[in-house]
Design an enzyme around this catalytic site. Structure first.
Site, PDB file in Angstrom:
ATOM      1  N   CYS A  79       0.835  -1.203   0.000  1.00  0.00           N
ATOM      2  CA  CYS A  79       0.000   0.000   0.000  1.00  0.00           C
ATOM      3  C   CYS A  79       0.873   1.257   0.000  1.00  0.00           C
ATOM      4  O   CYS A  79       1.459   1.587  -1.026  1.00  0.00           O
ATOM      5  CB  CYS A  79      -0.988  -0.061   1.162  1.00  0.00           C
ATOM      6  SG  CYS A  79      -2.398   1.019   0.900  1.00  0.00           S
ATOM      7  N   ARG A 106      -2.631   7.278  -6.088  1.00  0.00           N
ATOM      8  CA  ARG A 106      -2.986   7.155  -4.673  1.00  0.00           C
ATOM      9  C   ARG A 106      -4.499   7.166  -4.486  1.00  0.00           C
ATOM     10  O   ARG A 106      -5.207   7.823  -5.240  1.00  0.00           O
ATOM     11  CB  ARG A 106      -2.381   8.312  -3.868  1.00  0.00           C
ATOM     12  CG  ARG A 106      -0.868   8.301  -3.846  1.00  0.00           C
ATOM     13  CD  ARG A 106      -0.337   9.503  -3.080  1.00  0.00           C
ATOM     14  NE  ARG A 106      -0.787   9.486  -1.691  1.00  0.00           N
ATOM     15  CZ  ARG A 106      -0.726  10.528  -0.882  1.00  0.00           C
ATOM     16  NH1 ARG A 106      -0.266  11.673  -1.302  1.00  0.00           N
ATOM     17  NH2 ARG A 106      -1.151  10.421   0.365  1.00  0.00           N
ATOM     18  N   ILE A 135      -7.201  -0.532   1.831  1.00  0.00           N
ATOM     19  CA  ILE A 135      -7.515   0.614   2.704  1.00  0.00           C
ATOM     20  C   ILE A 135      -6.942   1.869   2.045  1.00  0.00           C
ATOM     21  O   ILE A 135      -5.722   2.044   2.004  1.00  0.00           O
ATOM     22  CB  ILE A 135      -6.887   0.419   4.105  1.00  0.00           C
ATOM     23  CG1 ILE A 135      -7.377  -0.897   4.739  1.00  0.00           C
ATOM     24  CG2 ILE A 135      -7.232   1.607   5.006  1.00  0.00           C
ATOM     25  CD1 ILE A 135      -6.597  -1.319   5.969  1.00  0.00           C
ATOM     26  N   ARG A 136      -7.808   2.704   1.518  1.00  0.00           N
ATOM     27  CA  ARG A 136      -7.357   3.895   0.772  1.00  0.00           C
ATOM     28  C   ARG A 136      -6.187   3.530  -0.138  1.00  0.00           C
ATOM     29  O   ARG A 136      -5.119   4.156  -0.129  1.00  0.00           O
ATOM     30  CB  ARG A 136      -6.974   5.020   1.749  1.00  0.00           C
ATOM     31  CG  ARG A 136      -8.207   5.577   2.475  1.00  0.00           C
ATOM     32  CD  ARG A 136      -7.863   6.514   3.629  1.00  0.00           C
ATOM     33  NE  ARG A 136      -6.918   7.551   3.267  1.00  0.00           N
ATOM     34  CZ  ARG A 136      -7.215   8.661   2.593  1.00  0.00           C
ATOM     35  NH1 ARG A 136      -8.436   8.885   2.202  1.00  0.00           N
ATOM     36  NH2 ARG A 136      -6.292   9.554   2.330  1.00  0.00           N
ATOM     37  N   HIS A 171      -3.251  -5.391   1.800  1.00  0.00           N
ATOM     38  CA  HIS A 171      -2.548  -5.625   3.075  1.00  0.00           C
ATOM     39  C   HIS A 171      -2.599  -7.091   3.502  1.00  0.00           C
ATOM     40  O   HIS A 171      -3.414  -7.446   4.363  1.00  0.00           O
ATOM     41  CB  HIS A 171      -3.215  -4.789   4.180  1.00  0.00           C
ATOM     42  CG  HIS A 171      -3.047  -3.318   4.023  1.00  0.00           C
ATOM     43  ND1 HIS A 171      -1.982  -2.625   4.566  1.00  0.00           N
ATOM     44  CD2 HIS A 171      -3.801  -2.396   3.390  1.00  0.00           C
ATOM     45  CE1 HIS A 171      -2.087  -1.338   4.277  1.00  0.00           C
ATOM     46  NE2 HIS A 171      -3.190  -1.175   3.558  1.00  0.00           N
ATOM     47  N   GLU A 173      -0.780  -8.525   5.519  1.00  0.00           N
ATOM     48  CA  GLU A 173      -0.461  -8.630   6.961  1.00  0.00           C
ATOM     49  C   GLU A 173      -1.718  -8.536   7.826  1.00  0.00           C
ATOM     50  O   GLU A 173      -1.663  -8.818   9.017  1.00  0.00           O
ATOM     51  CB  GLU A 173       0.566  -7.549   7.355  1.00  0.00           C
ATOM     52  CG  GLU A 173       0.049  -6.133   7.441  1.00  0.00           C
ATOM     53  CD  GLU A 173      -0.141  -5.451   6.082  1.00  0.00           C
ATOM     54  OE1 GLU A 173      -0.036  -6.125   5.042  1.00  0.00           O
ATOM     55  OE2 GLU A 173      -0.425  -4.233   6.075  1.00  0.00           O
TER      56      GLU A 173
HETATM   57  N1  GLN Z   1      -3.464   6.465   1.165  1.00  0.00           N
HETATM   58  C1  GLN Z   1      -2.140   6.217   1.701  1.00  0.00           C
HETATM   59  C2  GLN Z   1      -1.088   7.005   0.935  1.00  0.00           C
HETATM   60  O1  GLN Z   1      -1.377   7.533  -0.092  1.00  0.00           O
HETATM   61  C3  GLN Z   1      -1.828   4.731   1.628  1.00  0.00           C
HETATM   62  C4  GLN Z   1      -2.816   3.989   2.493  1.00  0.00           C
HETATM   63  C5  GLN Z   1      -2.278   2.734   3.122  1.00  0.00           C
HETATM   64  O2  GLN Z   1      -1.070   2.482   3.169  1.00  0.00           O
HETATM   65  N2  GLN Z   1      -3.179   1.967   3.698  1.00  0.00           N
HETATM   66  O3  GLN Z   1       0.029   7.121   1.354  1.00  0.00           O
END
Ligand code: GLN
Length: 199
Positions: A79, A106, A135-136, A171, A173
């Site tokens: 991520c 992103r 997650i995002r 993720h 993990e």
């Molecule tokens: N949105 C975060 C970024 O742009 C990454 C999100 C994450 O690692 N869960 O840095």
């Protein structure tokens, strides 16, 4: 025994450490160049990429990480770690380490979808779908010619490898499924094999 470092400036470090132990490896935290020098491989975890790029500069880790990875040290970015490792970040003027020839965007999967669990088909991990937790998360918009695309979600790249560098938008993990951690351990073993056969 192989020592696997987890960059521990910010982000979900503890979760990676636990997942590595479940996969049979011994993790250690990396916060300084001296600690980086003691590990054989590095994970850059999830977190906030703009913050971590600044912290890397502050603690003097930017250049040593680039140097080690170019010399063959296995790296896995999850991520935020994928964003930090990428050659290019689309649509923003943000620095990155340029260690894997991909362009990422992103927070790309959209607001309504900020967090999701998606079953991913990953041939490199066998037939059983992998529970991808996003997650995002970033997606991959461009892969260089040497980049192997290992998984997609809705037609967008979410797992790639170029030689000694692995990157996932999701993720592993945060799940009980250790297959991506074991895939990374295999990468480390084959990298070590390359080194000893070259020696
Ligand atoms: N949105 C975060 C970024 O742009 C990454 C999100 C994450 O690692 N869960 O840095």
């Amino acid at each position: 025994m192989t020592r696997i470092g987890i960059l521990a400036l910010q982000g979900d470090v503890i979760e990676h450490a636990a997942a590595l132990r479940r996969a049979g490896a011994s993790p250690s935290e990396v916060k300084t160049p001296a600690e980086l020098a003691t590990v054989d491989a590095l994970i850059i975890p999830g977190g906030e990429s703009t913050t971590v790029m600044k912290l890397l500069e502050r603690v003097g880790l930017t250049a040593p990480i680039v140097q080690r990875v170019r010399a063959g040290m296995p790296l896995w970015g999850t991520c935020m770690g994928m964003i930090v490792a990428a050659r290019e970040i689309a649509g923003v003027d943000q620095p990155s380490l340029g260690l894997i020839d991909i362009t990422v965007r992103r927070n790309a999967f959209g607001r309504q979808n900020e967090s999701a669990e998606v079953e991913l088909q990953i041939a490199a991990l066998g037939g059983k779908p992998f529970p991808g937790i996003f997650i995002r998360a970033p997606w991959i918009e461009r892969c260089g010619p040497a980049v192997e695309l290992l998984a997609e979600r809705d037609g967008r790249g979410v797992m790639v490898r170029e030689g000694n560098v692995l990157a996932t938008s999701f993720h592993p993990e945060l799940t009980a499924d250790s297959r991506v951690h074991r895939y990374f351990l295999d990468m480390i073993r084959s990298e070590a094999g390359n080194k000893s056969s070259a020696a």
